[in-house]
Each structure stands twice: as structure tokens, then as C-alpha cells.
Motif scaffolding. Structure first.
Motif, PDB file in Angstrom:
ATOM      1  N   VAL A   8       8.360 -10.739  -9.469  1.00  0.00           N
ATOM      2  CA  VAL A   8       9.605 -11.468  -9.266  1.00  0.00           C
ATOM      3  C   VAL A   8       9.235 -12.770  -8.566  1.00  0.00           C
ATOM      4  O   VAL A   8       8.539 -12.761  -7.552  1.00  0.00           O
ATOM      5  N   ARG A   9       9.692 -13.872  -9.143  1.00  0.00           N
ATOM      6  CA  ARG A   9       9.440 -15.184  -8.538  1.00  0.00           C
ATOM      7  C   ARG A   9      10.771 -15.898  -8.412  1.00  0.00           C
ATOM      8  O   ARG A   9      11.310 -16.381  -9.407  1.00  0.00           O
ATOM      9  N   GLY A  10      11.313 -15.917  -7.217  1.00  0.00           N
ATOM     10  CA  GLY A  10      12.625 -16.523  -7.017  1.00  0.00           C
ATOM     11  C   GLY A  10      13.672 -15.745  -7.787  1.00  0.00           C
ATOM     12  O   GLY A  10      13.877 -14.563  -7.539  1.00  0.00           O
ATOM     13  N   ASP A  11      14.325 -16.421  -8.733  1.00  0.00           N
ATOM     14  CA  ASP A  11      15.355 -15.778  -9.538  1.00  0.00           C
ATOM     15  C   ASP A  11      14.823 -15.369 -10.918  1.00  0.00           C
ATOM     16  O   ASP A  11      15.603 -15.099 -11.834  1.00  0.00           O
ATOM     17  N   ARG A  12      13.519 -15.329 -11.094  1.00  0.00           N
ATOM     18  CA  ARG A  12      12.919 -14.965 -12.375  1.00  0.00           C
ATOM     19  C   ARG A  12      12.290 -13.581 -12.264  1.00  0.00           C
ATOM     20  O   ARG A  12      11.447 -13.339 -11.413  1.00  0.00           O
ATOM     21  N   ILE A  13      12.732 -12.681 -13.144  1.00  0.00           N
ATOM     22  CA  ILE A  13      12.188 -11.325 -13.198  1.00  0.00           C
ATOM     23  C   ILE A  13      11.236 -11.245 -14.380  1.00  0.00           C
ATOM     24  O   ILE A  13      11.615 -11.542 -15.513  1.00  0.00           O
ATOM     25  N   ASN A  14      10.003 -10.875 -14.123  1.00  0.00           N
ATOM     26  CA  ASN A  14       9.012 -10.671 -15.176  1.00  0.00           C
ATOM     27  C   ASN A  14       8.848  -9.172 -15.373  1.00  0.00           C
ATOM     28  O   ASN A  14       8.745  -8.429 -14.395  1.00  0.00           O
ATOM     29  N   TYR A  15       8.833  -8.742 -16.618  1.00  0.00           N
ATOM     30  CA  TYR A  15       8.717  -7.313 -16.876  1.00  0.00           C
ATOM     31  C   TYR A  15       7.946  -7.046 -18.162  1.00  0.00           C
ATOM     32  O   TYR A  15       7.853  -7.895 -19.034  1.00  0.00           O
ATOM     33  N   ASP A  16       7.361  -5.874 -18.225  1.00  0.00           N
ATOM     34  CA  ASP A  16       6.702  -5.372 -19.431  1.00  0.00           C
ATOM     35  C   ASP A  16       7.628  -4.343 -20.049  1.00  0.00           C
ATOM     36  O   ASP A  16       8.399  -3.688 -19.351  1.00  0.00           O
ATOM     37  N   PHE A  17       7.524  -4.201 -21.367  1.00  0.00           N
ATOM     38  CA  PHE A  17       8.270  -3.138 -22.032  1.00  0.00           C
ATOM     39  C   PHE A  17       7.410  -2.513 -23.111  1.00  0.00           C
ATOM     40  O   PHE A  17       6.540  -3.150 -23.675  1.00  0.00           O
ATOM     41  N   LYS A  18       7.663  -1.223 -23.336  1.00  0.00           N
ATOM     42  CA  LYS A  18       6.878  -0.471 -24.306  1.00  0.00           C
ATOM     43  C   LYS A  18       7.783   0.526 -25.008  1.00  0.00           C
ATOM     44  O   LYS A  18       8.509   1.278 -24.367  1.00  0.00           O
ATOM     45  N   ALA A  19       7.736   0.511 -26.332  1.00  0.00           N
ATOM     46  CA  ALA A  19       8.498   1.479 -27.118  1.00  0.00           C
ATOM     47  C   ALA A  19       7.763   2.819 -27.132  1.00  0.00           C
ATOM     48  O   ALA A  19       6.522   2.854 -27.086  1.00  0.00           O
ATOM     49  N   ASP A  20       8.528   3.909 -27.176  1.00  0.00           N
ATOM     50  CA  ASP A  20       7.931   5.230 -27.283  1.00  0.00           C
ATOM     51  C   ASP A  20       7.132   5.344 -28.577  1.00  0.00           C
ATOM     52  O   ASP A  20       7.357   4.596 -29.535  1.00  0.00           O
ATOM     53  N   ASP A  21       6.221   6.300 -28.618  1.00  0.00           N
ATOM     54  CA  ASP A  21       5.384   6.518 -29.783  1.00  0.00           C
ATOM     55  C   ASP A  21       6.155   7.106 -30.957  1.00  0.00           C
ATOM     56  O   ASP A  21       5.820   6.873 -32.116  1.00  0.00           O
ATOM     57  N   LYS A  22       7.165   7.915 -30.672  1.00  0.00           N
ATOM     58  CA  LYS A  22       7.907   8.605 -31.736  1.00  0.00           C
ATOM     59  C   LYS A  22       9.411   8.406 -31.575  1.00  0.00           C
ATOM     60  O   LYS A  22       9.922   8.383 -30.472  1.00  0.00           O
ATOM     61  N   ALA A  23      10.074   8.323 -32.713  1.00  0.00           N
ATOM     62  CA  ALA A  23      11.539   8.194 -32.734  1.00  0.00           C
ATOM     63  C   ALA A  23      12.157   9.577 -32.719  1.00  0.00           C
ATOM     64  O   ALA A  23      11.557  10.553 -33.159  1.00  0.00           O
ATOM     65  N   SER A  24      13.387   9.637 -32.201  1.00  0.00           N
ATOM     66  CA  SER A  24      14.175  10.863 -32.265  1.00  0.00           C
ATOM     67  C   SER A  24      15.028  10.759 -33.521  1.00  0.00           C
ATOM     68  O   SER A  24      15.631   9.716 -33.768  1.00  0.00           O
ATOM     69  N   SER A  25      15.112  11.816 -34.298  1.00  0.00           N
ATOM     70  CA  SER A  25      15.889  11.757 -35.529  1.00  0.00           C
ATOM     71  C   SER A  25      17.375  11.753 -35.213  1.00  0.00           C
ATOM     72  O   SER A  25      17.800  12.191 -34.146  1.00  0.00           O
ATOM     73  N   SER A  26      18.147  11.252 -36.177  1.00  0.00           N
ATOM     74  CA  SER A  26      19.594  11.203 -35.993  1.00  0.00           C
ATOM     75  C   SER A  26      20.156  12.614 -36.016  1.00  0.00           C
ATOM     76  O   SER A  26      19.585  13.526 -36.600  1.00  0.00           O
ATOM     77  N   GLN A  27      21.274  12.785 -35.349  1.00  0.00           N
ATOM     78  CA  GLN A  27      21.904  14.108 -35.280  1.00  0.00           C
ATOM     79  C   GLN A  27      23.194  14.084 -36.069  1.00  0.00           C
ATOM     80  O   GLN A  27      24.268  13.954 -35.524  1.00  0.00           O
ATOM     81  N   HIS A  28      23.096  14.178 -37.397  1.00  0.00           N
ATOM     82  CA  HIS A  28      24.274  14.168 -38.263  1.00  0.00           C
ATOM     83  C   HIS A  28      24.704  15.565 -38.546  1.00  0.00           C
ATOM     84  O   HIS A  28      24.015  16.482 -38.682  1.00  0.00           O
TER      85      HIS A  28
END
Length: 109
Positions: free
Chosen positions: A89-109
Motif C-alpha cells: 500500500v502506497r498512500g491511497d494506492r493498493i497493490n495486489y496479486d490475484f490468482k484463479a483457482d486451478d479447477k472450476a466448480s460445475s453449475s448446479q442446474h
């Protein structure tokens, strides 16, 4: 190939970084809506696909080490979790990393 398949692919397994300037507060916070929009834009840019629907349930507090979980939802209803972690965090600037999960969850129809 869907955005979910691409997001879970090698491009995002390594993670990505983002930086967002926020309104002044102590500590600074990035609203859940702005975080959702920013992640959607970054995921689209990283995969070369249209912007996916991303939903983040809470504001991201600008404190190093803070984490949040968001959800990317595909057109077929399947979902993929995305972890966000504040790296600096630098002043009013937030720096962040993001990572998607390895596997998706299937839809629940």
C-alpha cells in the motif's frame, strides 16, 4: 475456449498483479464493486477474452497480507474462485496479486 478454461490455464496459475488508487480512508479500502470490475478487466486482458462476470463479496482493506475471495461466473453457470492478496500500500494506492483457482466448480442446474 471459455474464459474459465483460460483463467484456470497456465497464464493465471502464476498469478497476476494489479494496482488501484482508492479514496482516502484509514486504512484505504477498495470497494467490492471496484474490485470486481478491476479483476474482470485484468482477467479479460490476460486471456484475450471478453470481460467475465466477477463478484467480490467484500471491500478489500489496504493492509499488506489481507486476502479476499471473489468468484468468476461463466455463461454456463460454472464458477471459478479468485484469490486476491494485498502486496503493498502506497498512500491511497493498493497493490495486489490475484490468482484463479486451478479447477472450476460445475453449475448446479
Amino acid at each position: 475456449m471459455s474464459i474459465l478454461a483460460l483463467a484456470a490455464g497456465s497464464t493465471l496459475l502464476l498469478g497476476c498483479s494489479a494496482s488501484v488508487e482508492v479514496k482516502k480512508s484509514t486504512p484505504p479500502k477498495l470497494s467490492a464493486g471496484k474490485l470486481s470490475t478491476t479483476l474482470s478487466e485484468k482477467l479479460a486482458a490476460a486471456t484475450g477474452q471478453p470481460r467475465p462476470h466477477v463478484s467480490c463479496p467484500e471491500d478489500l482493506v489496504g493492509k499488506v497480507g489481507t486476502t479476499s475471495r471473489c468468484t468468476l461466473t461463466a455463461d454456463d453457470g460454472s464458477t471459478l474462485g479468485v484469490t486476491v492478496k494485498v502486496t503493498s500500500v502506497r498512500g491511497d494506492r493498493i497493490n495486489y496479486d490475484f490468482k484463479a483457482d486451478d479447477k472450476a466448480s460445475s453449475s448446479q442446474h
